[in-house]
Design an enzyme around this catalytic site. Structure first.
Site, short mmCIF file in Angstrom:
data_model
loop_
_atom_site.label_atom_id
_atom_site.label_comp_id
_atom_site.label_asym_id
_atom_site.label_seq_id
_atom_site.Cartn_x
_atom_site.Cartn_y
_atom_site.Cartn_z
N HIS A 13 7.86 11.00 15.03
CA HIS A 13 6.67 11.78 15.45
C HIS A 13 6.28 11.46 16.89
CE1 HIS A 13 6.02 12.54 11.08
NE2 HIS A 13 6.46 11.29 10.98
N SER A 70 9.75 17.12 45.71
CA SER A 70 8.79 18.22 45.68
C SER A 70 8.63 18.77 47.08
CB SER A 70 7.45 17.70 45.16
OG SER A 70 6.39 18.55 45.58
N LYS A 109 6.82 12.75 44.95
CA LYS A 109 7.46 13.17 43.70
C LYS A 109 8.96 12.91 43.67
CE LYS A 109 6.09 14.95 40.60
NZ LYS A 109 5.88 16.38 40.30
N GLU A 156 15.75 18.32 32.91
CA GLU A 156 14.97 19.51 32.54
C GLU A 156 15.87 20.72 32.32
OE1 GLU A 156 11.07 19.79 34.95
OE2 GLU A 156 12.37 18.44 36.06
#
Ligand code: ARG
Length: 467
Positions: free
Chosen positions: A167, A288, A294, A301
Site C-alpha cells: 500500500h 529544468s 532541478k 517517467e
C-alpha cells in the site's frame, strides 16, 4: 486516359490496370498507400520474393535462367533501397508494389513472372511474420541485457536493505538485491512469453495466394523451409486473414511495458528528496528550463508513460481485427503501424532504462535509515511470541497494543518490549537495525541466505535463456 477526380496519371502502372479504365483518385491514394510505413519491411519482402522465385523454378514455372535473372534484379533492388538510390514513384502503393515494379523494369519479361501464384495477401502476411521474428529476437536480447544489469546491481548491493512496502506504506525491510530481482524475474517471464509467441509467428503463409491457394503446382513447404520458417500454413484462409500473431506479440510487449512502468515509477519515487534512495546519473537525468536546481528523472517517467502507448497499440489492433470476416480485408493493413511503434518504443525504453539502472547510485544509508524504524520489526515480535506457544492472533494483538502505546508517547517501542513480561530484552534485540532483514530465512524470501540462493538461481535462469 480517364482519371478520377484529382487523379494521377499513373493508370498504366497500377498492379490491377488491366481491369480499370480510370486511375486512382488522389484521395484514395492518400488513404490507401502504405509505402510510408511498410517500406521498412523491404528486406523481408525481398527475401520472400527470392524464396518464391526459387520455388517457382523448382516446379518448372520459371526456367533456371529466368529465376537467376529475377533474383539478380531482387538483389539490385535491395541494394538500391539500402543505399538510398531507389526512386519510388507515385504508383508504388506499398513496398510489394514498389519492389515488383522495379524488378520488372530491371529484368523485363522474367520479372513479370515474379508474382505468379502469389497475392499481396500471402506476401504481406509473410513479410510481417518475418519482420516480427526479427523484432522478437531483438527485443528478447534487450530484455536479457536489462535483466543482466539488474543482476549485476543486485550482486553489488550485497547485504544492503531498504524498506519493503505494501500500500506504499513501509511494511518490512528487504534486501535491495531481492527488490531488484523481483523486477528481474518479471522480465524473464516477459522474455519467455515472447519466445512462446515466436513459435506461432514462425509459420509461413506463402502459397496461400489471395485466399484459396492456386491451380499451379506451388511448393509452400519448400518455400517455408527456404525462408527458415518452422512450418507452413495449414489453411489458406487462415494464413492470409489472421493477425493473432501480431496481437499476441503486442500483448507481450505491452505487459513488458507495464513491468517497465513499475520499475520507472519506483525510480521516480526513489529519486525524490522525500525518499532520497537513489541519485540518477547526469547522463540519465534532465534539467529544468526554468528552475536551476532541478534534476528530473525523465527516463523513469517515460518508462512509466510509454506503457499507455503500448496498451493503445494493442487495443487498437484488437479493435481492428474484431468482426472481420474471412479472409483478407484492407483493414488488416492497420496491423503494421502499431506493431512497428510498439517495437520501436520498446527498443528505446529498454536501452534507456538499462543505462539508467546501470549508472544509478544507490544511497544505501538513506535506505537503511528509512528501513530501520523499529515498527518494521513488529511482525518479528509477534512471531517471537508464536515461537513460545502463543496463538498468532493473540500475539498480533499484544504487539499491536505495544505499537499503539509507543505511538501514544508511553515510551519507545524498544523500552516497552524490553519491559514486557512475555517479551523482554531478547525480543527487544529483534528491533535493532539490520536484524529484521537477517531473520527472513524462508525459501524465496527477502533475507541474505535465501537471496544468495536466489541470485544463483537467477544467474542460471539467465544463462539458460542466453541466445
Ligand atoms: N498494403 C497491403 C497491406 O498492408 C498489402 C496487401 C494488399 N492486398 C490487397 N488485396 N489489396 O495489407
Amino acid at each position: 486516359m480517364t482519371n478520377g477526380p484529382g487523379g494521377l496519371d499513373e493508370t498504366a502502372n497500377t498492379l490491377w490496370h488491366g481491369r480499370f479504365a480510370g486511375g486512382p483518385s488522389e484521395a484514395l491514394q492518400a488513404l490507401n498507400d502504405s509505402l510510408g510505413f511498410d517500406r521498412r519491411m523491404y528486406q523481408e519482402d525481398i527475401a520472400g520474393s527470392r524464396a518464391h522465385v526459387r520455388g517457382l523454378a523448382r516446379v518448372g514455372l520459371l526456367t533456371d535462367d529466368e529465376a537467376a535473372n529475377v533474383i539478380d534484379a531482387l538483389d539490385r533492388v535491395e541494394a538500391e533501397i539500402t543505399d538510398g538510390s531507389f526512386v519510388f514513384v507515385a504508383s508504388d502503393e506499398d513496398i510489394h508494389t514498389a519492389v515488383e515494379r522495379r524488378v520488372t523494369e530491371i529484368s523485363g519479361p522474367a520479372g513479370a513472372k515474379l508474382h505468379t501464384g502469389r497475392s499481396r495477401n500471402d506476401q504481406v502476411a509473410t513479410d510481417v511474420r518475418l519482420w516480427t521474428l526479427g523484432a522478437i529476437d531483438e527485443i528478447s536480447g534487450l530484455i536479457h541485457r536489462l535483466a543482466t544489469t539488474l543482476l549485476h546491481r543486485a550482486e553489488a548491493a550485497e547485504q544492503h536493505y531498504l524498506p519493503g512496502y505494501t500500500h506504499l506504506q513501509q511494511a518490512q525491510p528487504v534486501l535491495v538485491a531481492h527488490h531488484l530481482l523481483a523486477h528481474g524475474w518479471a522480465l524473464l517471464r516477459d522474455a519467455d512469453r515472447l519466445a512462446d509467441a515466436r513459435v506461432r509467428v514462425d509459420v509461413s503463409p506463402l502459397g496461400a495466394g489471395a485466399l484459396a491457394g492456386s491451380s499451379l503446382p506451388l511448393d509452400p513447404d519448400g518455400v517455408a523451409e527456404d525462408l527458415g520458417f518452422s512450418a507452413r500454413f495449414e489453411n489458406s484462409l487462415d494464413a492470409v486473414s489472421d493477425r493473432d500473431f501480431v496481437a499476441e506479440t503486442l500483448f507481450d510487449l505491452t505487459l513488458l511495458g507495464v513491468h517497465l512502468s513499475r520499475i520507472g515509477e519506483e525510480f521516480v519515487l526513489w529519486s525524490t528528496a522525500e525518499f532520497g534512495f537513489v541519485t540518477l546519473d547526469d547522463g540519465f537525468s534532465t534539467g529544468s528550463s526554468m528552475l536551476p536546481q532541478k534534476k528530473n528523472p525523465d527516463v523513469a517517467e517515460l518508462a512509466r508513460g510509454k506503457a499507455g502507448r503500448l496498451l493503445g497499440n494493442l487495443t487498437g489492433l484488437l479493435a481492428t481485427m474484431k468482426n472481420l470476416p474471412l479472409a483478407y480485408n484492407k483493414d488488416l493493413q492497420e496491423d503494421k503501424e502499431p506493431l512497428f511503434d510498439a517495437v520501436d518504443t520498446m527498443r528505446l525504453t529498454l536501452l534507456a532504462l538499462d543505462g539508467m539502472i546501470d549508472t544509478v547510485t544507490f544511497n544505501f544509508d538513506a535506505m537503511a535509515a528509512s528501513a530501520d524504524s523499529p515498527y518494521a520489526a513488529a511482525i518479528d515480535l509477534a512471531e517471537y511470541l508464536v515461537a513460545r506457544g502463543m496463538p498468532f492472533r493473540d500475539s498480533h494483538a499484544v504487539v499491536g497494543g505495544l505499537v499503539r502505546d509507543a505511538l501514544a508517547g508511553e515510551g519507545s517501542l524498544e523500552d516497552l518490549v524490553a519491559n514486557h513480561d512475555e517479551l523482554g530484552p531478547d525480543a527487544a534485540a529483534l528491533l535493532r537495525p539490520g536484524v529484521p532483514v537477517r531473520n527472513r530465512t524462508t525459501p524465496g524470501s527477502a533475507g541474505p541466505a535465501p537471496v544468495a540462493d536466489q541470485l544463483e538461481r537467477f544467474r542460471s535462469a539467465l544463462a539458460h535463456r542466453q541466445g
